[in-house]
Design a protein around this motif. Structure first.
Motif, mmCIF file in Angstrom:
data_model
loop_
_atom_site.group_PDB
_atom_site.id
_atom_site.type_symbol
_atom_site.label_atom_id
_atom_site.label_comp_id
_atom_site.label_asym_id
_atom_site.label_seq_id
_atom_site.Cartn_x
_atom_site.Cartn_y
_atom_site.Cartn_z
ATOM 1 N N HIS A 192 0.853 -1.193 0.000
ATOM 2 C CA HIS A 192 0.000 0.000 0.000
ATOM 3 C C HIS A 192 0.888 1.242 0.000
ATOM 4 O O HIS A 192 1.882 1.297 0.732
ATOM 5 N N ARG A 264 -7.321 3.031 8.761
ATOM 6 C CA ARG A 264 -6.463 2.770 7.608
ATOM 7 C C ARG A 264 -6.063 1.296 7.551
ATOM 8 O O ARG A 264 -6.006 0.715 6.466
ATOM 9 N N SER A 267 -8.946 -0.740 6.184
ATOM 10 C CA SER A 267 -9.087 -0.475 4.750
ATOM 11 C C SER A 267 -8.062 -1.260 3.938
ATOM 12 O O SER A 267 -8.372 -1.838 2.897
ATOM 13 N N ILE A 268 -6.802 -1.303 4.432
ATOM 14 C CA ILE A 268 -5.739 -2.021 3.719
ATOM 15 C C ILE A 268 -6.037 -3.512 3.662
ATOM 16 O O ILE A 268 -5.905 -4.151 2.606
ATOM 17 N N ASN A 270 -8.968 -5.065 3.930
ATOM 18 C CA ASN A 270 -10.123 -5.318 3.059
ATOM 19 C C ASN A 270 -9.755 -5.196 1.583
ATOM 20 O O ASN A 270 -10.219 -5.984 0.742
ATOM 21 N N GLU A 271 -8.901 -4.226 1.273
ATOM 22 C CA GLU A 271 -8.445 -4.036 -0.111
ATOM 23 C C GLU A 271 -7.637 -5.240 -0.583
ATOM 24 O O GLU A 271 -7.809 -5.718 -1.715
ATOM 25 N N LYS A 272 -6.783 -5.752 0.281
ATOM 26 C CA LYS A 272 -5.955 -6.912 -0.062
ATOM 27 C C LYS A 272 -6.806 -8.173 -0.222
ATOM 28 O O LYS A 272 -6.589 -8.983 -1.126
ATOM 29 N N ALA A 274 -9.917 -8.343 -1.062
ATOM 30 C CA ALA A 274 -10.693 -8.237 -2.305
ATOM 31 C C ALA A 274 -9.828 -8.592 -3.508
ATOM 32 O O ALA A 274 -10.286 -9.293 -4.436
ATOM 33 N N ALA A 275 -8.572 -8.142 -3.509
ATOM 34 C CA ALA A 275 -7.669 -8.458 -4.617
ATOM 35 C C ALA A 275 -7.348 -9.952 -4.653
ATOM 36 O O ALA A 275 -7.261 -10.552 -5.733
ATOM 37 N N GLN A 286 -1.408 -4.436 -8.090
ATOM 38 C CA GLN A 286 -1.379 -3.579 -6.907
ATOM 39 C C GLN A 286 0.045 -3.166 -6.562
ATOM 40 O O GLN A 286 1.020 -3.717 -7.087
ATOM 41 N N SER A 295 0.241 -9.331 1.624
ATOM 42 C CA SER A 295 -0.354 -10.227 0.621
ATOM 43 C C SER A 295 0.058 -11.672 0.884
ATOM 44 O O SER A 295 -0.768 -12.593 0.817
#
Length: 548
Positions: A192, A264, A267-268, A270-272, A274-275, A286, A295
């Motif tokens: 990120h 934050r 958010s990180i 959840n973003e990971k 989803a990817a 990413q 990851s």
């Protein structure tokens, strides 16, 4: 019927009375250990020993006067142990680490602000997290991270160069080191990007992270000592409501920092996740290209057995932990190195020459160094090791005896009654402060020049006494990253960060002192400010661009 206030006052009076009478009624194994007297009944020696301005000189005086192990006084003048004895440290951090654990206050503080991550857990929960995370900090994984690190520090160099256009310019080096460390942890650790390193000022999140330890230091000492009790009062919504209406600036600032870190971090993650659900191709698009620690952790966690798998709450807490532990300690250590290089310009020139020789590609252009190249530069390594020895970012740590135990000593000490003492019986609940800085400067092991900053000492054989002492630290006979199961998991990551930054910046800039005095404040993580009366973390230096 007595009011609640009267009841509380009565309980408090009984408690204080018992603390006053207890030393005369109950004998302690510590009664025969030499040590200092209280500076005050209420605070003992704590205000002087852990004060922002007083800590350095006071702790050095006590260590010089009493040696490797002695007693000092905590709140209400309770006796506590203070040690940097090598064998005692080995017992505390390695052999008997199940007896000597983190203080409940520190664990609850980290849990409150960071969540149940590595810094806030003990026992099986901590071991499960460590088992999952250890492979992610291997040299093999860090080799893959090095190109990412080089790319980030190129951006840092460009950003500073843009602000040092003509002649010499004053730059807040600490601010830029903090921003770079956050981005290195972000891209290398979390996949990120926090900061493109373009704007003149760090974003709000970076400012919040950098403000954590100075803000904790501003809390009233009574509040800091009893935070682990306060967090057990009522449900979380009740405690939060109290904090929100509390007219106390440091508390409000820490609430903002905790909220920012959690939001934050969530958010990180959840973003990971989803990817990951979209497959490897989405991860490669990413930041970090799916090679970052988070990851890899999420993939390993999904594949782990039920008993080894980390719940979401603990995964989110690891993000907050990585950010706080990885940013502040490394950036402040880098700032300390650069400050020392301004005080020792001949050392700065020598390490610069070594770096330029290693980066010269034969055409007059400076190439990027890979992991093995940057880690094996002998003088750069000596400068980093010596700084971490002489000026560890964290000066010492407190441990609590969770059950009765025995603390062995590397050599006997003489008790108050004149007898020789080879080991100390330690009762459950006893508090022990382990002085990292004093261990790293122990003249019995390092020699009479232990207080001096001398990188050259690492280019020669180390003293035999040091080799034979078996210091339990994971790094270079030092306690800087401690040892055992609670040793700093990211110490190799931190070393790589520091060396890549220095290898990139030293050939590009000359660093000199400005006319503003730099003062290093004692705190959870020591930090510099302009003068000793300021609590704002900053370190302005003069930078001049070099044509290499």
């Amino acid at each position: 019927m007595p009011s609640l206030l009267q009841l509380i006052a009565s309980v408090l009076a009984v408690y204080v009375g018992w603390r006053l009478l207890r030393p005369f009624v109950v004998k302690s194994p510590l009664d025969n250990i030499p040590g200092t007297q209280s500076d005050s009944f209420l605070w003992g020696n704590i205000l002087m020993l852990f004060g922002r301005k007083t800590s350095w000189a006071y702790s050095d005086r006590l260590a010089a006067e009493y040696g490797r192990l002695f007693t000092f006084r905590g709140m209400l003048s309770a006796k506590m142990l203070y040690t940097f004895d090598p064998r005692a440290l080995h017992s505390i951090y390695v052999k008997d680490q199940d007896v000597f654990e983190e203080s409940e206050n520190l664990l609850e503080t980290f849990k409150l602000f960071l969540g149940p991550g590595l810094l806030a857990t003990i026992g099986n929960q901590h071991r499960r997290q460590r088992k999952m995370l250890n492979p992610l900090f291997s040299a093999k994984h860090l080799r893959e991270m090095t190109p990412i690190f080089n790319s980030i520090i190129h951006k840092l160099q460009d950003a500073i160069s843009a602000r040092v256009v003509d002649g010499t310019q004053e730059i807040d080096v600490l601010g830029w080191m903090g921003r770079a460390a956050l981005e290195l942890v972000g891209q290398g650790g979390l996949g990120h990007s926090f900061d493109p390193l373009i704007e003149d000022k760090a974003d709000e999140f970076a400012e919040n992270v950098k403000a954590y330890f100075p803000s904790v230091q501003q809390l009233n000492l009574l509040m800091r000592q009893n935070l682990h009790r306060v967090v057990k009062i009522g449900p979380s919504w009740f405690r939060r409501g109290i904090v929100e209406i509390l007219p106390h600036k440091p508390s409000q600032r820490l609430r903002e920092i905790a909220d920012s870190l959690h939001e934050r971090s969530l958010s990180i993650v959840n973003e990971k996740k989803a990817a990951l659900e979209k497959g490897d191709e989405a991860l490669r698009e990413q930041v970090g290209e799916g090679k970052d620690i988070m990851s890899v952790l999420l993939r390993a966690n999904m594949a782990a057995s039920e008993e080894d798998r980390l719940p979401d709450e603990e995964v989110v807490a690891q993000v907050s932990t990585f950010v706080l532990a990885g940013m502040d300690t490394t950036s402040n250590a880098l700032a300390r190195i650069l400050h020392l290089l301004t005080l020792h310009p001949a050392v700065q020139d020598k390490v610069r020459e070594e770096i330029v020789r290693a980066r010269d590609d034969g055409t007059g252009t400076l190439k990027d160094l890979d992991y093995d190249e940057v880690m094996e530069l002998p003088y750069l390594d000596a400068v980093c090791r010596e700084t971490l020895r002489r000026y560890p970012p964290v000066r010492g740590l407190l441990r609590i005896a969770r059950k009765d135990g025995i603390l062995p000593l590397s050599a006997p000490i003489r008790g108050i009654d004149g007898t020789l003492i080879e080991s100390i019986p330690v009762k459950k609940g006893s508090r022990i402060f382990t002085d990292i800085s004093a261990s790293n400067r122990n003249k019995e092991l390092w020699g009479p020049d232990a207080d001096e900053w001398k990188p050259e000492r690492w280019l020669n054989p180390l003293p035999r006494a040091l080799e034979e002492a078996h210091i339990p630290g994971v790094y270079s006979h030092l306690m800087t990253f401690i040892g055992g199961s609670r040793a700093c998991i990211g110490f190799k990551f931190s070393q790589l960060e520091m060396k890549v930054v220095l290898a990139m910046l030293l050939p590009a800039f000359k660093f000199e002192l400005s006319d503003k005095p730099i003062y290093w404040n004692a705190a959870g993580v020591n930090f510099p400010s302009v003068g000793e009366d300021s609590i704002k973390p900053e370190m302005p230096l003069l930078l001049t661009r070099l044509q290499v």
